[in-house]
Each structure stands twice: as structure tokens, then as C-alpha cells.
Design a protein around this motif. Structure first.
Motif, PDB file in Angstrom:
ATOM      1  N   LEU A  26       0.836  -1.668   0.180  1.00 20.39           N
ATOM      2  CA  LEU A  26       0.010  -0.608  -0.011  1.00 20.39           C
ATOM      3  C   LEU A  26       0.972   1.641  -0.028  1.00 20.39           C
ATOM      4  O   LEU A  26       0.190   1.773   0.124  1.00 20.39           O
ATOM      5  CB  LEU A  26      -0.928  -0.257   0.483  1.00 20.39           C
ATOM      6  CG  LEU A  26      -1.675  -1.384   1.430  1.00 20.39           C
ATOM      7  CD1 LEU A  26      -3.288  -0.646   2.633  1.00 20.39           C
ATOM      8  CD2 LEU A  26      -3.194  -1.111  -0.104  1.00 20.39           C
ATOM      9  N   HIS A  27       2.582   1.004  -0.069  1.00 23.03           N
ATOM     10  CA  HIS A  27       3.177   2.220   0.132  1.00 23.03           C
ATOM     11  C   HIS A  27       4.154   2.297  -0.610  1.00 23.03           C
ATOM     12  O   HIS A  27       5.359   1.700  -0.489  1.00 23.03           O
ATOM     13  CB  HIS A  27       3.304   2.792   1.395  1.00 23.03           C
ATOM     14  CG  HIS A  27       4.421   4.026   1.335  1.00 23.03           C
ATOM     15  ND1 HIS A  27       4.265   4.838   2.998  1.00 23.03           N
ATOM     16  CD2 HIS A  27       5.088   4.514   0.539  1.00 23.03           C
ATOM     17  CE1 HIS A  27       4.302   5.826   2.062  1.00 23.03           C
ATOM     18  NE2 HIS A  27       5.277   5.987   1.508  1.00 23.03           N
ATOM     19  N   ALA A  28       3.984   2.531  -2.354  1.00 25.34           N
ATOM     20  CA  ALA A  28       4.847   2.521  -3.204  1.00 25.34           C
ATOM     21  C   ALA A  28       4.922   3.122  -3.895  1.00 25.34           C
ATOM     22  O   ALA A  28       3.509   3.425  -4.708  1.00 25.34           O
ATOM     23  CB  ALA A  28       4.467   0.896  -4.187  1.00 25.34           C
ATOM     24  N   HIS A  29       5.326   3.087  -4.068  1.00 22.52           N
ATOM     25  CA  HIS A  29       5.738   5.057  -4.931  1.00 22.52           C
ATOM     26  C   HIS A  29       6.240   4.988  -6.620  1.00 22.52           C
ATOM     27  O   HIS A  29       7.347   3.767  -6.541  1.00 22.52           O
ATOM     28  CB  HIS A  29       7.375   6.372  -4.526  1.00 22.52           C
ATOM     29  CG  HIS A  29       6.631   6.694  -3.678  1.00 22.52           C
ATOM     30  ND1 HIS A  29       6.435   8.102  -3.115  1.00 22.52           N
ATOM     31  CD2 HIS A  29       6.779   6.618  -2.260  1.00 22.52           C
ATOM     32  CE1 HIS A  29       6.217   8.412  -2.119  1.00 22.52           C
ATOM     33  NE2 HIS A  29       6.347   7.084  -1.444  1.00 22.52           N
ATOM     34  N   LEU A  30       5.520   4.728  -7.312  1.00 18.54           N
ATOM     35  CA  LEU A  30       5.899   4.546  -8.454  1.00 18.54           C
ATOM     36  C   LEU A  30       7.353   4.172  -9.111  1.00 18.54           C
ATOM     37  O   LEU A  30       8.302   3.721  -9.560  1.00 18.54           O
ATOM     38  CB  LEU A  30       4.923   5.327  -9.765  1.00 18.54           C
ATOM     39  CG  LEU A  30       4.837   4.928 -11.172  1.00 18.54           C
ATOM     40  CD1 LEU A  30       5.663   3.689 -11.798  1.00 18.54           C
ATOM     41  CD2 LEU A  30       4.202   5.902 -12.268  1.00 18.54           C
ATOM     42  N   LEU A  55      -1.149  10.277   4.181  1.00 21.40           N
ATOM     43  CA  LEU A  55      -0.235  11.178   4.420  1.00 21.40           C
ATOM     44  C   LEU A  55       1.050  10.546   4.988  1.00 21.40           C
ATOM     45  O   LEU A  55       0.995   9.964   5.755  1.00 21.40           O
ATOM     46  CB  LEU A  55      -0.755  12.562   5.365  1.00 21.40           C
ATOM     47  CG  LEU A  55      -2.079  13.233   5.333  1.00 21.40           C
ATOM     48  CD1 LEU A  55      -2.702  13.674   6.510  1.00 21.40           C
ATOM     49  CD2 LEU A  55      -2.018  13.989   3.809  1.00 21.40           C
ATOM     50  N   HIS A  56       2.476  11.417   4.309  1.00 20.64           N
ATOM     51  CA  HIS A  56       3.594  11.066   5.000  1.00 20.64           C
ATOM     52  C   HIS A  56       3.727  11.979   6.182  1.00 20.64           C
ATOM     53  O   HIS A  56       3.416  13.106   6.388  1.00 20.64           O
ATOM     54  CB  HIS A  56       4.688  11.859   4.257  1.00 20.64           C
ATOM     55  CG  HIS A  56       4.675  10.307   2.621  1.00 20.64           C
ATOM     56  ND1 HIS A  56       4.116  10.186   1.946  1.00 20.64           N
ATOM     57  CD2 HIS A  56       5.760   9.701   2.954  1.00 20.64           C
ATOM     58  CE1 HIS A  56       4.263   8.987   0.850  1.00 20.64           C
ATOM     59  NE2 HIS A  56       5.591   8.766   1.155  1.00 20.64           N
ATOM     60  N   PHE A  57       3.644  11.245   7.101  1.00 19.27           N
ATOM     61  CA  PHE A  57       3.630  11.956   8.589  1.00 19.27           C
ATOM     62  C   PHE A  57       4.820  11.557   9.430  1.00 19.27           C
ATOM     63  O   PHE A  57       5.095  10.806   9.727  1.00 19.27           O
ATOM     64  CB  PHE A  57       1.984  11.190   9.136  1.00 19.27           C
ATOM     65  CG  PHE A  57       1.518  11.864  10.738  1.00 19.27           C
ATOM     66  CD1 PHE A  57       1.188  12.113  10.101  1.00 19.27           C
ATOM     67  CD2 PHE A  57       2.049  11.472  11.492  1.00 19.27           C
ATOM     68  CE1 PHE A  57      -0.197  13.043  11.636  1.00 19.27           C
ATOM     69  CE2 PHE A  57       1.676  11.975  13.081  1.00 19.27           C
ATOM     70  CZ  PHE A  57       0.205  12.881  12.566  1.00 19.27           C
ATOM     71  N   GLY A 104       1.475   7.931   7.094  1.00 16.45           N
ATOM     72  CA  GLY A 104       2.509   6.610   6.287  1.00 16.45           C
ATOM     73  C   GLY A 104       4.269   7.313   7.365  1.00 16.45           C
ATOM     74  O   GLY A 104       3.898   8.368   7.541  1.00 16.45           O
ATOM     75  N   HIS A 105       4.490   5.803   7.746  1.00 14.12           N
ATOM     76  CA  HIS A 105       6.149   5.860   8.681  1.00 14.12           C
ATOM     77  C   HIS A 105       5.722   6.078  10.035  1.00 14.12           C
ATOM     78  O   HIS A 105       5.788   5.623  10.921  1.00 14.12           O
ATOM     79  CB  HIS A 105       6.937   7.753   8.362  1.00 14.12           C
ATOM     80  CG  HIS A 105       7.226   6.936   6.763  1.00 14.12           C
ATOM     81  ND1 HIS A 105       8.204   6.391   6.593  1.00 14.12           N
ATOM     82  CD2 HIS A 105       7.000   7.487   5.581  1.00 14.12           C
ATOM     83  CE1 HIS A 105       7.984   5.446   5.534  1.00 14.12           C
ATOM     84  NE2 HIS A 105       7.949   7.058   4.203  1.00 14.12           N
ATOM     85  N   VAL A 106       5.017   7.391  10.886  1.00 17.82           N
ATOM     86  CA  VAL A 106       4.463   7.713  11.966  1.00 17.82           C
ATOM     87  C   VAL A 106       6.453   7.569  12.738  1.00 17.82           C
ATOM     88  O   VAL A 106       6.172   6.839  13.855  1.00 17.82           O
ATOM     89  CB  VAL A 106       3.885   7.112  12.742  1.00 17.82           C
ATOM     90  CG1 VAL A 106       1.983   7.832  11.080  1.00 17.82           C
ATOM     91  CG2 VAL A 106       3.833   5.764  12.076  1.00 17.82           C
ATOM     92  N   ALA A 124       6.576  -1.780   1.649  1.00 21.80           N
ATOM     93  CA  ALA A 124       8.798  -1.579   1.243  1.00 21.80           C
ATOM     94  C   ALA A 124       8.243   0.142   0.898  1.00 21.80           C
ATOM     95  O   ALA A 124       9.950   0.542   1.515  1.00 21.80           O
ATOM     96  CB  ALA A 124       8.741  -2.044  -0.329  1.00 21.80           C
ATOM     97  N   SER A 125       8.045   1.080   0.719  1.00 20.34           N
ATOM     98  CA  SER A 125       7.941   2.083   0.776  1.00 20.34           C
ATOM     99  C   SER A 125       8.838   2.266  -0.627  1.00 20.34           C
ATOM    100  O   SER A 125       9.579   1.777  -1.780  1.00 20.34           O
ATOM    101  CB  SER A 125       8.471   2.973   1.684  1.00 20.34           C
ATOM    102  OG  SER A 125       8.413   4.499   1.484  1.00 20.34           O
ATOM    103  N   ILE A 126       9.957   3.196  -0.353  1.00 20.30           N
ATOM    104  CA  ILE A 126      10.654   4.336  -1.450  1.00 20.30           C
ATOM    105  C   ILE A 126      11.848   2.688  -1.363  1.00 20.30           C
ATOM    106  O   ILE A 126      12.580   2.920  -0.406  1.00 20.30           O
ATOM    107  CB  ILE A 126      11.352   5.234  -1.582  1.00 20.30           C
ATOM    108  CG1 ILE A 126       9.878   6.759  -1.494  1.00 20.30           C
ATOM    109  CG2 ILE A 126      12.907   5.799  -2.273  1.00 20.30           C
ATOM    110  CD1 ILE A 126      10.615   8.107  -1.222  1.00 20.30           C
ATOM    111  N   PRO A 127      12.244   2.157  -2.254  1.00 28.21           N
ATOM    112  CA  PRO A 127      13.609   1.652  -2.185  1.00 28.21           C
ATOM    113  C   PRO A 127      14.924   2.463  -2.325  1.00 28.21           C
ATOM    114  O   PRO A 127      14.645   3.188  -3.958  1.00 28.21           O
ATOM    115  CB  PRO A 127      13.843   0.474  -3.240  1.00 28.21           C
ATOM    116  CG  PRO A 127      12.208   0.180  -3.967  1.00 28.21           C
ATOM    117  CD  PRO A 127      11.552   2.563  -3.144  1.00 28.21           C
TER     118      PRO A 127
HETATM  119 ZN   LIG Z   1       6.864   7.212   0.502  1.00 28.12          ZN
END
Ligand SMILES: [Zn+2]
Length: 309
Positions: A18-22, A201-203, A227-229, A283-286
Motif C-alpha cells: 500500500l505504500h509504493a512510489h511508482l 499522508l506522509h506523517f 505513512g511512517h509515523v 516497502a516504500s521508497i527502495p
Molecule cells: Zn513514501
């Protein structure tokens, strides 16, 4: 005794991402192929080879990877052909990693050869025509970059509303957390909510983006997920817990980008799992070192996922 949790088990496990930047999910090899193709069309293209620019020998952290994205990768992937090539490769990579449900996020951007509308439409067409769509369900989240003006933020929301029937499910706030004034996006997120779009939101990614006024403003946007928290003060943690917001925890990103101290074992995810909030490991930004990418896996049932139907 449970199964052996090794690379093969992890790969075969059906996963939700759910948190993947293209753009952050394009491998250096794929970028290298795009550069080779673009240089054959335009020998004057001077961009450095991605395999050198994104070398794993470099030190990657939050200060070094944002310029890499905003200056280098965006410039390399600025034509319709490069967007199509990279999006198809990203979808294939996620499918091969055993992901079955994916929400990709991206900031609409324009270039001399495409408008923001063309950009979003092109990505949605790739998703729609993917040969793997029967095994990998993919939706799109459009991101507002913290450096955007209120007008640009509204443009992102307008595109999200326009393309909602075609697979855009939500609006995100992302970008360099040391930049921008989040209060300027109030109206844009309000409009997104009014039109039934979900908000993530990136938080509190870094301490500079974790002041009480900023975090209170972000929560006033009524997000569905955060995201992140990472740098969350106790009062804000209580509110997140009371509202049972969905949390996207990005362990490999946080550790490799040095957003948190220590290693994977020291990550703050356990303290959030104890709150009972729905948590998903992402995974978020690899960071550009594929050998260290952590394949994401769903830890708890995600009760606030963002499907359109
Ligand atoms: Zn992100």
C-alpha cells in the motif's frame, strides 16, 4: 512450528503493498535500459548512467535521495515511452515478488512531451492493459508534493476526481519533509474528501516535519491512513490510536534511509502494533540497492484499504 521464513517463503506469500512510489520502484537496471533507448533517439542526452548515478557504493539517506528523484529520475522518465516502459516493468516486478494487491502512488508531472493529464492517463492505461491484471489488482493514488503550490495541489485533486472511475482511489501528501507549509493544502484535501477520495499522508518522517502545529494540521485533513509515523509526540499518538488510523510502516525504507536509528530489529513498528491501529508493513521508497530491498508483507488485516468498489 511455523514454516521456515526464508526468501522463497516470503516471495511466495501473497502480499499487499500500500505504500509504493511508482518512480521509487523502478530498478536501476530498468532506468539504465530507458537511458540506453533515449540515447539512441537523442545522442546529445547527457544524463549519467543510472547504474553509476545510483551506485550502491554511495551513501543514501533522506538528504541524498530526494535530489536524485526530483532532478535525475524525473528527467530520465519524462517521455510517454519511458513512462510506459517503467510502469510496465514496475507492475511486472511487483507481480514477480508475489504481490496480489497494489496501490501505486505518483505525483502527476508534465514535460515538453506530455501534460499532467497525459501522465496519469498513460499510467492508468498501463495498469488496465497489464497482462498480469488477473493476478495483481492495482489502483493508483495521486500525490501532492510538499513543494506544490495550493493551485498545483488542487490540480492533483482535480485529476484524482476525473480519473476516480478509472482506478484512482486516493490522494497522498509526499515529498521532501523539510520543505513546504502543509497548511496551504487544507482546501485541496477537503475537496478530495468531499468527492469520496481516501487520504493518506506522509506523517512525522523527520523531526523537522513533526511539530505539533504541523501534525495537528495534517490530522485536520481527516486522513484514512498515515505513512511512517516516526517522530510522533504522545498527544498525537493518542489521537491516532483513538481514531484507529491505518498505518503504513516502511521498515526497509526507514532503516536504509537512516530515518530511524539502528537496524530492522529496532524499528518502531512494534509500538504501533500494540496500539491496535491497523498496521501494514510496506516497502516504500527502495533506496537504490536492490539486494537489500525488503519484500513487503501484510502484518495485520488492513481494515481501511482504499479500493474504489
Ligand atoms: Zn513514501
Amino acid at each position: 512450528m511455523g514454516p521456515n521464513v526464508d526468501a522463497a517463503f516470503t516471495k511466495n506469500l501473497p502480499k499487499i503493498e500500500l505504500h509504493a512510489h511508482l518512480t521509487g520502484s523502478i530498478t536501476p537496471q530498468c532506468l539504465h535500459e530507458i537511458r540506453t533507448q533515449r540515447r539512441s533517439d537523442d545522442p546529445d542526452l547527457t544524463l549519467q548512467d543510472p547504474l553509476e548515478a545510483m551506485s550502491k557504493d554511495k551513501t543514501w539517506n533522506i538528504m541524498t535521495f530526494f535530489p536524485l528523484f526530483s532532478k535525475y529520475i524525473y528527467e530520465l522518465c519524462s517521455t510517454p515511452a519511458s513512462i510506459i516502459y517503467s510502469t510496465n516493468a514496475v507492475l511486472r516486478d511487483f507481480k514477480e515478488d508475489g504481490v496480489v494487491y497494489l496501490e501505486l502512488r505518483t505525483t502527476p508531472r508534465s514535460s515538453s512531451s506530455m501534460s499532467k493529464d497525459d501522465y496519469v492517463n498513460t499510467i492508468l492505461s498501463c495498469i488496465d492493459s497489464s497482462p498480469d491484471r488477473n493476478v495483481l489488482t492495482t489502483y493508483l493514488i495521486l500525490s501532492i508534493d510538499r513543494r506544490n503550490s495550493p493551485k498545483e495541489a488542487m490540480e492533483v485533486v482535480d485529476l484524482a476526481i476525473k480519473y476516480r472511475p478509472s482506478g484512482v482511489v486516493g490522494v497522498d501528501l509526499c515529498g521532501d519533509p523539510s520543505k513546504g507549509d502543509v497548511s496551504t493544502f487544507k482546501e485541496a484535501f477537503h475537496r478530495a474528501k468531499l468527492h469520496g477520495l481516501k487520504i493518506t499522508l506522509h506523517f512525522a518522517e523527520i523531526s523537522a516535519s513533526s511539530s505539533l502545529p504541523e501534525l495537528k494540521t495534517l490530522l485536520s485533513f481527516k486522513p484514512d491512513r498515515l505513512g511512517h509515523v516516526i517522530h510522533v509526540p504522545e498527544t498525537i499518538q493518542k489521537q491516532i490510536e483513538e481514531e484507529q488510523l491505518g498505518l503504513e510502516l516502511c521498515i526497509s525504507c526507514n532503516v536504509q534511509a537512516r530515518l530511524v536509528e539502528g537496524d530492522v530489529a529496532d524499528h518502531h513498528c512494534m509500538s504501533w502494533i500494540k496500539t491496535g491501529c491497523p498496521v501494514i508493513l510496506c516497502a516504500s521508497i527502495p533506496v537504490p540497492n536492490p539486494s537489500q530491498w525488503l519484500i513487503s508483507g501484510c502484518r495485520r488485516t488492513m481494515s481501511v484499504s482504499l479500493p474504489v468498489n
